[in-house]
Write a protein that holds these residues in place. Structure first.
Motif, PDB file in Angstrom:
ATOM      1  N   LYS A 173       0.835  -1.208   0.000  1.00  0.00           N
ATOM      2  CA  LYS A 173       0.000   0.000   0.000  1.00  0.00           C
ATOM      3  C   LYS A 173       0.865   1.252   0.000  1.00  0.00           C
ATOM      4  N   TYR A 174       1.894   1.253   0.849  1.00  0.00           N
ATOM      5  CA  TYR A 174       2.803   2.399   0.920  1.00  0.00           C
ATOM      6  C   TYR A 174       3.514   2.603  -0.422  1.00  0.00           C
ATOM      7  N   ALA A 175       3.900   1.493  -1.056  1.00  0.00           N
ATOM      8  CA  ALA A 175       4.595   1.570  -2.346  1.00  0.00           C
ATOM      9  C   ALA A 175       3.705   2.212  -3.409  1.00  0.00           C
ATOM     10  N   LEU A 176       2.445   1.797  -3.475  1.00  0.00           N
ATOM     11  CA  LEU A 176       1.537   2.350  -4.472  1.00  0.00           C
ATOM     12  C   LEU A 176       1.185   3.806  -4.174  1.00  0.00           C
ATOM     13  N   GLU A 177       1.123   4.155  -2.909  1.00  0.00           N
ATOM     14  CA  GLU A 177       0.840   5.540  -2.531  1.00  0.00           C
ATOM     15  C   GLU A 177       1.991   6.480  -2.882  1.00  0.00           C
ATOM     16  N   ASN A 178       3.204   5.953  -2.900  1.00  0.00           N
ATOM     17  CA  ASN A 178       4.382   6.807  -3.053  1.00  0.00           C
ATOM     18  C   ASN A 178       5.218   6.516  -4.298  1.00  0.00           C
ATOM     19  N   ALA A 179       4.796   5.556  -5.107  1.00  0.00           N
ATOM     20  CA  ALA A 179       5.607   5.149  -6.264  1.00  0.00           C
ATOM     21  C   ALA A 179       5.836   6.287  -7.242  1.00  0.00           C
ATOM     22  N   GLY A 180       4.822   7.090  -7.482  1.00  0.00           N
ATOM     23  CA  GLY A 180       4.969   8.197  -8.432  1.00  0.00           C
ATOM     24  C   GLY A 180       6.008   9.197  -7.986  1.00  0.00           C
ATOM     25  N   GLU A 181       5.908   9.606  -6.727  1.00  0.00           N
ATOM     26  CA  GLU A 181       6.865  10.567  -6.188  1.00  0.00           C
ATOM     27  C   GLU A 181       8.274   9.995  -6.169  1.00  0.00           C
ATOM     28  N   MET A 182       8.411   8.745  -5.733  1.00  0.00           N
ATOM     29  CA  MET A 182       9.728   8.119  -5.664  1.00  0.00           C
ATOM     30  C   MET A 182      10.303   7.873  -7.057  1.00  0.00           C
ATOM     31  N   ALA A 183       9.443   7.536  -8.026  1.00  0.00           N
ATOM     32  CA  ALA A 183       9.910   7.319  -9.394  1.00  0.00           C
ATOM     33  C   ALA A 183      10.554   8.586  -9.942  1.00  0.00           C
ATOM     34  N   GLU A 184       9.908   9.713  -9.736  1.00  0.00           N
ATOM     35  CA  GLU A 184      10.458  10.970 -10.236  1.00  0.00           C
ATOM     36  C   GLU A 184      11.698  11.386  -9.451  1.00  0.00           C
ATOM     37  N   ALA A 185      11.730  11.050  -8.179  1.00  0.00           N
ATOM     38  CA  ALA A 185      12.888  11.397  -7.351  1.00  0.00           C
ATOM     39  C   ALA A 185      14.153  10.698  -7.820  1.00  0.00           C
ATOM     40  N   VAL A 186      14.008   9.476  -8.366  1.00  0.00           N
ATOM     41  CA  VAL A 186      15.193   8.721  -8.804  1.00  0.00           C
ATOM     42  C   VAL A 186      15.385   8.770 -10.318  1.00  0.00           C
ATOM     43  N   GLY A 187      14.550   9.538 -11.024  1.00  0.00           N
ATOM     44  CA  GLY A 187      14.806   9.753 -12.445  1.00  0.00           C
ATOM     45  C   GLY A 187      13.848   9.106 -13.420  1.00  0.00           C
ATOM     46  N   TYR A 188      12.772   8.483 -12.922  1.00  0.00           N
ATOM     47  CA  TYR A 188      11.788   7.896 -13.822  1.00  0.00           C
ATOM     48  C   TYR A 188      10.586   8.838 -13.957  1.00  0.00           C
ATOM     49  N   VAL A 189       9.524   8.347 -14.560  1.00  0.00           N
ATOM     50  CA  VAL A 189       8.351   9.174 -14.841  1.00  0.00           C
ATOM     51  C   VAL A 189       7.136   8.577 -14.147  1.00  0.00           C
ATOM     52  N   ALA A 190       6.418   9.421 -13.414  1.00  0.00           N
ATOM     53  CA  ALA A 190       5.230   8.957 -12.697  1.00  0.00           C
ATOM     54  C   ALA A 190       4.061   8.762 -13.650  1.00  0.00           C
ATOM     55  N   LYS A 191       3.168   7.856 -13.280  1.00  0.00           N
ATOM     56  CA  LYS A 191       1.915   7.699 -13.994  1.00  0.00           C
ATOM     57  C   LYS A 191       0.909   8.725 -13.446  1.00  0.00           C
ATOM     58  N   PRO A 192      -0.219   8.925 -14.115  1.00  0.00           N
ATOM     59  CA  PRO A 192      -1.226   9.855 -13.589  1.00  0.00           C
ATOM     60  C   PRO A 192      -1.710   9.418 -12.199  1.00  0.00           C
ATOM     61  N   ASP A 193      -2.124  10.386 -11.381  1.00  0.00           N
ATOM     62  CA  ASP A 193      -2.592  10.076 -10.020  1.00  0.00           C
ATOM     63  C   ASP A 193      -3.736   9.064 -10.028  1.00  0.00           C
ATOM     64  N   SER A 194      -4.603   9.171 -11.027  1.00  0.00           N
ATOM     65  CA  SER A 194      -5.761   8.263 -11.097  1.00  0.00           C
ATOM     66  C   SER A 194      -5.325   6.799 -11.219  1.00  0.00           C
ATOM     67  N   ALA A 195      -4.171   6.569 -11.859  1.00  0.00           N
ATOM     68  CA  ALA A 195      -3.684   5.195 -12.021  1.00  0.00           C
ATOM     69  C   ALA A 195      -3.310   4.599 -10.667  1.00  0.00           C
ATOM     70  N   TYR A 196      -2.695   5.403  -9.806  1.00  0.00           N
ATOM     71  CA  TYR A 196      -2.325   4.909  -8.472  1.00  0.00           C
ATOM     72  C   TYR A 196      -3.556   4.736  -7.587  1.00  0.00           C
ATOM     73  N   GLU A 197      -4.552   5.602  -7.752  1.00  0.00           N
ATOM     74  CA  GLU A 197      -5.795   5.469  -6.986  1.00  0.00           C
ATOM     75  C   GLU A 197      -6.508   4.167  -7.352  1.00  0.00           C
ATOM     76  N   ASP A 198      -6.547   3.861  -8.648  1.00  0.00           N
ATOM     77  CA  ASP A 198      -7.162   2.601  -9.096  1.00  0.00           C
ATOM     78  C   ASP A 198      -6.386   1.399  -8.566  1.00  0.00           C
ATOM     79  N   ALA A 199      -5.063   1.510  -8.547  1.00  0.00           N
ATOM     80  CA  ALA A 199      -4.226   0.409  -8.059  1.00  0.00           C
ATOM     81  C   ALA A 199      -4.473   0.159  -6.572  1.00  0.00           C
TER      82      ALA A 199
END
Length: 334
Positions: A298-324
């Motif tokens: 749960k923590y991973a899905l809540e924070n994956a977008g922010e952490m992805a961008e922090a390490v150089g990747y690209v986040a998905k739209p917020d709605s995608a994480y909400e659905d997940a």
């Protein structure tokens, strides 16, 4: 007189014996008390060990690793008793451990293959796929390489194919130096290797035999930074972390435009065919029955977008994480 002296001597001897016995008894009591204290301490230690949170076991893609490592570090800061172990066996190696019941979560930089699905089905393991970020697989050369301004997929095929006939840069394009190219590639268990092979070499193509292979992307970075004539490919985050010593090669996309990977071109899909989703696969039973796995997922899905961008990747739209997150709760019966 002698009899009297003998009686006194016997009395004194008896007194010494009694005193010695008392002393030994007291000593025995101290030793018993000390032993009981040690046993009590040992018992408390075992109790604390048994009460520790169950370890969450994760393995798989080295490309996804920077995201999940960042997630795990923040999660453990907020939950000091939590333990998360993340390995980097590659996407294929991670799925092998997943099917063997050795992990709760498997990271992958490509979708699961049919034979991997079958292995999980044979093992009676049900799972759920989550996309956690986007990546631009980056083709990189040394920073001092001043002749490669762009590459086409066809040129990459010629360079990396086992029967491409390329030895020097001059073999790739006229006017480039007659210097032997050094090839560095992710290992065969890597999802990045699979993705690159599919896009560049095709289903029947074979990678050249003289390429240096490693499952560790940092080894590939070192290979390219150490040679002006080297070339490699790996996830965008590893390029972004080493921009000072690496150069990302613009790739000609399906519109004929040479595009460099960055957050905008990956998100828009302009950096094709090397824009790709990144995944985690979660074992359903673990999410349902193991609160530690559920909490971390749960923590991973809540924070994956922010952490992805922090390490150089690209986040998905917020709605995608909400659905997940909704899907995760359904699996867990929340």
């Amino acid at each position: 007189m002698k009899s009297r002296a003998l009686l006194v001597l016997l009395a004194m001897s008896l007194l010494l014996v009694v005193l010695a016995a008392c002393g030994n008894a007291e000593g025995s009591g101290d030793e018993a008390s000390s032993s009981n204290t040690e046993e009590s301490t040992s018992g408390e230690g075992n109790s604390e060990s048994e009460s520790e949170t169950t370890e969450v076991l994760v393995d798989g893609s080295s490309t996804v690793f920077p995201i999940m490592e960042a997630v795990a570090e923040e999660y453990q800061k907020e939950n000091p008793d939590a333990r998360v172990n993340i390995g980097t066996s590659g996407s294929g190696g991670g799925f092998e451990k997943f099917a063997a019941g050795e992990t709760h979560i498997s990271n992958a930089s490509r979708p699961i293959k049919e034979e991997e699905k079958q292995a999980l089905e044979d093992a009676g393991i049900e799972y759920t796929e989550f996309e956690i970020a986007l990546d631009g697989l980056s083709i990189v050369v040394n920073q001092e390489n001043d002749w490669v301004d762009q590459l086409t997929v066809e040129e990459l095929n010629k360079m990396w194919s086992a029967d491409g006939g390329v030895t020097t840069w001059a073999d790739v394009r006229e006017g480039w130096p007659e210097e032997e190219i050094e090839f560095y590639s992710p290992g065969a268990d890597s999802g990045t290797f699979d993705y690159f092979s599919e896009v560049v070499l095709g289903e029947e193509g074979q990678i050249r035999q003289d390429a240096s292979l490693s499952e560790d992307d940092n080894v590939l970075v070192q290979g390219v930074t150490g040679s002006k004539n080297a070339i490699s490919y790996f996830g965008y985050a590893y390029y972004a972390e080493n921009k000072d010593s690496l150069k990302a090669v613009p790739i000609v996309n399906d519109s004929g435009e040479a595009v460099t990977p960055d957050q905008e071109t990956v998100q828009s899909g302009d950096y094709n065919p090397f824009s790709r989703p990144l995944f985690v696969y979660v074992k359903n039973e673990a999410v349902e029955n193991n609160e530690s796995v559920y909490n971390f997922a749960k923590y991973a899905l809540e924070n994956a977008g922010e952490m992805a961008e922090a390490v150089g990747y690209v986040a998905k739209p917020d709605s995608a994480y909400e659905d997940a997150l909704k899907k995760l709760d359904e699996i867990a019966g929340k």
